[in-house]
Design an enzyme around this catalytic site. Structure first.
Site, PDB file in Angstrom:
ATOM      1  N   ARG A 101       0.927   1.830  -6.399  1.00 15.65           N
ATOM      2  CA  ARG A 101       1.187   1.285  -4.790  1.00 15.65           C
ATOM      3  C   ARG A 101      -0.047   0.015  -4.838  1.00 15.65           C
ATOM      4  NH1 ARG A 101       6.406   0.592  -2.246  1.00 15.65           N
ATOM      5  NH2 ARG A 101       5.324  -0.526  -0.605  1.00 15.65           N
TER       6      ARG A 101
ATOM      7  N   ASN B  75       1.813  -0.778   6.700  1.00 13.38           N
ATOM      8  CA  ASN B  75       2.230  -1.255   5.253  1.00 13.38           C
ATOM      9  C   ASN B  75       2.138  -2.332   5.883  1.00 13.38           C
ATOM     10  OD1 ASN B  75       0.620   1.051   3.330  1.00 13.38           O
ATOM     11  ND2 ASN B  75       3.410   1.126   2.707  1.00 13.38           N
ATOM     12  N   GLY B  76       2.246  -3.511   4.948  1.00  9.79           N
ATOM     13  CA  GLY B  76       2.584  -5.048   5.672  1.00  9.79           C
ATOM     14  C   GLY B  76       1.463  -6.076   5.990  1.00  9.79           C
TER      15      GLY B  76
ATOM     16  N   GLU C 143       6.753 -12.068 -25.088  1.00 10.76           N
ATOM     17  CA  GLU C 143       5.441 -10.917 -24.752  1.00 10.76           C
ATOM     18  C   GLU C 143       6.314  -9.836 -24.334  1.00 10.76           C
ATOM     19  OE1 GLU C 143       3.357 -11.311 -21.835  1.00 10.76           O
ATOM     20  OE2 GLU C 143       4.437 -12.361 -19.573  1.00 10.76           O
TER      21      GLU C 143
ATOM     22  N   LYS D 124      -3.261  -5.861 -19.400  1.00  8.72           N
ATOM     23  CA  LYS D 124      -2.518  -6.663 -18.412  1.00  8.72           C
ATOM     24  C   LYS D 124      -3.666  -7.988 -17.625  1.00  8.72           C
ATOM     25  CE  LYS D 124      -0.741  -7.345 -14.765  1.00  8.72           C
ATOM     26  NZ  LYS D 124       0.770  -8.048 -14.546  1.00  8.72           N
TER      27      LYS D 124
ATOM     28  N   TRP E  43      -3.551  -1.893  -1.039  1.00 18.55           N
ATOM     29  CA  TRP E  43      -3.761  -3.084  -1.924  1.00 18.55           C
ATOM     30  C   TRP E  43      -4.377  -3.723  -0.643  1.00 18.55           C
ATOM     31  CZ3 TRP E  43      -4.323  -4.302  -6.362  1.00 18.55           C
ATOM     32  CH2 TRP E  43      -3.822  -5.731  -6.818  1.00 18.55           C
TER      33      TRP E  43
ATOM     34  N   CYS F 203       0.837  -1.063   0.006  1.00 15.76           N
ATOM     35  CA  CYS F 203       0.521  -0.007   0.016  1.00 15.76           C
ATOM     36  C   CYS F 203       0.909   1.336   0.101  1.00 15.76           C
ATOM     37  CB  CYS F 203      -0.964   0.032   1.101  1.00 15.76           C
ATOM     38  SG  CYS F 203      -1.944  -1.411   1.654  1.00 15.76           S
TER      39      CYS F 203
ATOM     40  N   HIS G 259      12.139 -35.600 -30.582  1.00 13.71           N
ATOM     41  CA  HIS G 259      11.325 -36.291 -31.836  1.00 13.71           C
ATOM     42  C   HIS G 259      10.415 -35.363 -32.366  1.00 13.71           C
ATOM     43  CE1 HIS G 259      11.008 -39.805 -29.113  1.00 13.71           C
ATOM     44  NE2 HIS G 259      10.735 -39.314 -27.725  1.00 13.71           N
TER      45      HIS G 259
ATOM     46  N   GLU H 108       7.421 -20.746 -18.978  1.00 14.30           N
ATOM     47  CA  GLU H 108       6.744 -20.114 -18.521  1.00 14.30           C
ATOM     48  C   GLU H 108       8.398 -18.757 -19.063  1.00 14.30           C
ATOM     49  OE1 GLU H 108       5.531 -18.173 -17.123  1.00 14.30           O
ATOM     50  OE2 GLU H 108       6.201 -16.097 -16.152  1.00 14.30           O
TER      51      GLU H 108
ATOM     52  N   LYS I  63       7.415 -15.319 -21.367  1.00 16.66           N
ATOM     53  CA  LYS I  63       8.150 -14.020 -20.796  1.00 16.66           C
ATOM     54  C   LYS I  63       8.984 -13.344 -21.533  1.00 16.66           C
ATOM     55  CE  LYS I  63       6.641 -13.178 -18.293  1.00 16.66           C
ATOM     56  NZ  LYS I  63       5.433 -13.665 -17.202  1.00 16.66           N
TER      57      LYS I  63
HETATM   58  C1  AGP Z   1       1.774 -12.845 -18.029  1.00 13.93           C
HETATM   59  O1  AGP Z   1       3.153 -12.130 -18.386  1.00 13.93           O
HETATM   60  C2  AGP Z   1       1.107 -12.928 -19.054  1.00 13.93           C
HETATM   61  N1  AGP Z   1       0.559 -11.724 -19.636  1.00 13.93           N
HETATM   62  C3  AGP Z   1      -0.268 -13.437 -19.211  1.00 13.93           C
HETATM   63  O2  AGP Z   1      -0.075 -14.087 -19.675  1.00 13.93           O
HETATM   64  C4  AGP Z   1      -1.346 -13.384 -17.770  1.00 13.93           C
HETATM   65  O3  AGP Z   1      -0.517 -14.087 -17.085  1.00 13.93           O
HETATM   66  C5  AGP Z   1      -2.521 -13.709 -18.493  1.00 13.93           C
HETATM   67  O4  AGP Z   1      -3.052 -13.061 -19.180  1.00 13.93           O
HETATM   68  C6  AGP Z   1      -3.324 -14.660 -17.500  1.00 13.93           C
HETATM   69  O5  AGP Z   1      -3.823 -13.552 -15.895  1.00 13.93           O
HETATM   70  P1  AGP Z   1      -4.396 -13.271 -14.715  1.00 13.93           P
HETATM   71  O6  AGP Z   1      -2.897 -14.316 -13.880  1.00 13.93           O
HETATM   72  O7  AGP Z   1      -4.172 -12.011 -14.388  1.00 13.93           O
HETATM   73  O8  AGP Z   1      -5.474 -14.574 -15.114  1.00 13.93           O
END
Ligand code: AGP
Length: 603
Positions: free
Chosen positions: A27, A101-102, A480, A596, A75, A2, A496, A473, A477
């Site tokens: 935050r 905060n915390g 994207e 996001k 938050w 927060c 394979h 992952e 990363k």
């Molecule tokens: C993560 O880096 C991505 N931007 C994306 O894959 C994300 O994880 C996905 O859209 C799921 O979002 P959420 O965790 O808010 O459900």
């Protein structure tokens, strides 16, 4: 995560506090509030749910006039986002206001000991009651006594009717700074530098266990024994924009660096009956389906592995957008867990609703209290704090941690791991924040490697076991944020088909943290290099000697157990994606075509 502000001076406090809160809205932003001491020395509290603009509207209708005050943007961690749960909170007599905060881990114990009834669901209100109960006429001294009873991480700002010429603050594992301008006779408190950079660039950084006081004449800090501390002032050289990112060039990098704290805060949730599953339910559990999208799906893959391994429960990770349209037979005593940073992703929410409709028992693992999924079912909240960069980093790591916590707890309840083994697993997890801090030091090496990677357009991430989930992952990363084509393969699958793609100019990024699979991985590295591909290996210290001869670059992470080492190895992969994106001039925090939170099915 927060935001805290405090002000004392000759002018009205509310506008200064509001400006500071705006600066800290990154935050947390589900509710906000201020407390101001009016000219009669009475506390005026104004708070509102939602964004800071909502609090601004309240202040237009009901001003809070006075020249000293504290403020908070929240938050939610304990208690849903609401006006009642918004800070500041006050003691029983309403003479002491606190923002925090915390997380206070022992808030229930303190509440019981004090015998008070709280009107909010927050851990913070208990601090206000504790200060009220201990108050001896000197709030700075009272704070030191209270700190001996509080367990957890906290930054506090306190306003007190009986000492109207002072603002108080204290810190334990959560940042807090103070500032004073002799020219204007104004004092400031803030959880982050951006909130006071307009007023002063020379700040005093409070250390753990210390309590501070700011007046119109200056500031004073004492340590836990009450002895005066004389910290040198820190001069802020950043401009306002970079200050919001704590001096980091991008939110993504800042959030990568926040992971040690996020791990610490999430670990702190593990106490008492933290998992809303009874022993009987745990023993009856036959199957767990974990559904999610994107990065959260990769955390779910890790979750399925550890639930099988440590809790001996059949578990599968499902892509939510597939699961919601599949016709899956549901077994008796099958549980469903939705995994999501935002708690709002449309496909995951729909999969959760479907699971409920099919009569499954459900849970959500998410990072936003009060989100759609948290309203739909019981939520286990990660404590990563708000994530601003589109690319998820700290939320991912805390989701993975949450699954490990779940697997250990369920394993214990089902009697499949001994108390001694569970204890060892918890001990290993408690080491994570420190080891994660050390792992962050790999950044410079990764940057140097990236600077040598001219024209690399194809990267293959490989791993085995838990490292395969991690490789997925790593690949997501990288693609994207840097737009480099990247895919992940279970290393044993290379022969394979995918190995046909290996040639000069390709990079193979190998994750090697699992001792028992290391030899197999080394064979994969040899195969890749024999075909002209370059190899970037991320491995543990204990494996480095064996791996290094087979890699063009070997990034070494600290040794850790088989469950936590893949979590540490995620950090160099995040830094690799970040460095590639920066080197290629990409918009790191807002990659093209992405949002996001994907709250509609197709967009
Ligand atoms: C993560 O880096 C991505 N931007 C994306 O894959 C994300 O994880 C996905 O859209 C799921 O979002 P959420 O965790 O808010 O459900």
């Amino acid at each position: 995560m927060c935001g805290i502000v405090g002000f004392i001076g000759q002018r009205q406090a509310a506008p200064v506090l509001m400006e500071g809160l705006e600066k800290l809205s990154y935050r947390g932003y589900d509710s906000a509030g201020i407390a101001v001491l009016d000219e009669r020395g009475k506390l005026l509290i104004r708070k509102e749910e939602g964004r800071i603009e909502n609090l601004r509207s309240v202040l237009v209708k009901k001003p809070a006039n006075g020249c000293a005050g504290i403020g908070h943007t929240r938050w939610a961690t304990h208690g849903k986002p609401s006006r009642l749960n918004a800070h500041p909170h006050t003691d029983e007599k309403g003479r002491i206001a606190v923002v925090h905060n915390g997380i206070i881990e022992n808030h229930e114990d303190i509440r019981r000991k004090l015998g008070v009834s709280c009107i909010s669901q927050t851990d913070t209100e208990v601090i206000a009651h504790l200060l009220g109960a201990l108050y001896d006429g000197d709030m700075q001294h009272t704070l030191l006594r209270a700190m001996k009873e509080l367990k957890g991480s906290y930054a506090l700002a306190v306003l007190c009717e009986t000492e109207p010429e002072k603002l108080f603050c204290a810190r334990q594992q959560s940042p807090l700074v103070m500032g004073f301008s002799a020219d204007s006779g104004e004092g400031h408190i803030a959880s982050d530098i951006p909130a006071l950079i307009r007023h002063t660039r020379d700040v005093l950084i409070l250390h753990d266990g210390e309590a501070g006081v700011v007046t119109r004449e200056g500031m004073r800090v004492v340590n836990a024994d009450g002895a005066a501390c004389h910290h040198p002032l820190f001069h802020v050289g950043w401009d306002e924009a970079s200050a919001e990112k704590g001096g980091f060039a991008h939110f993504m990098l800042k959030e990568i660096h926040e992971q040690p704290q996020a791990l610490r805060d999430t670990f702190a949730c593990r106490k008492g009956d933290w998992l809303p599953i009874s022993k009987q339910e745990a023993q009856d559990m036959q199957m767990v389906t974990l559904a999610a999208c994107g990065t959260a799906y990769h955390a779910a893959l890790y979750g399925a592995y550890v639930l099988e391994k440590l809790a001996r429960i059949r578990a599968r990770a499902e892509i939510a957008s597939e699961y919601r349209y599949r016709d899956v037979p549901v077994s008796e005593n099958e549980w469903f867990v939705a995994v999501s940073q935002s708690g709002e992703t449309a496909d995951t929410l729909a999969a959760l609703q479907k699971a409920k409709a099919m009569g499954m028992r459900t849970l959500a693992v998410c990072n936003v209290v009060g989100s759609g999924m948290a309203r739909e079912t019981q939520a286990l909240c990660t404590h990563a704090g708000p994530e601003m960069a589109v690319a998820s980093t700290k939320a991912y790591l805390t989701q993975v941690q949450m699954f490990l916590m779940m697997a250990i707890t369920l394993g214990g309840m089902r009697g499949v791991i001994s108390p001694a083994e569970a204890e060892e697993r918890w001990r290993q997890m408690s080491l994570l924040p420190e080891l994660a801090t050390r792992t962050l030091q790999t950044h410079a090496q990764i940057e140097r490697f990236v600077s040598r990677l001219q024209g690399c357009e194809h990267v293959f991430f490989i791993g085995r076991g838990l490292d395969y989930a991690l490789a997925m992952e790593g690949a997501l990363k990288l693609k994207e944020v840097s737009y480099v084509f990247s895919e992940a393969y279970a290393a044993g699958e290379m022969k394979h088909g995918p190995i046909a793609l290996l040639e000069k100019g390709r990079l193979v990024a190998a994750c090697i943290t699992q001792e028992k699979l290391a030899d197999k991985m080394i064979s994969n590295l040899q195969e890749a290099r024999a075909r002209g591909a370059q190899v970037l290996a991320v491995c543990t210290e204990g494996l480095a000697e064996r791996v290094r001869p087979h890699a063009d670059e070997c990034v070494v992470i600290p040794d850790a157990d088989e469950y936590t080492a893949p979590m540490l190895a995620a950090i160099p992969l995040q830094l690799f994606a970040y460095s590639m994106a920066v080197a290629r001039g990409c918009d790191v925090d807002k990659p093209r075509n992405l949002a996001k939170s994907v709250t509609v099915e197709e967009w």
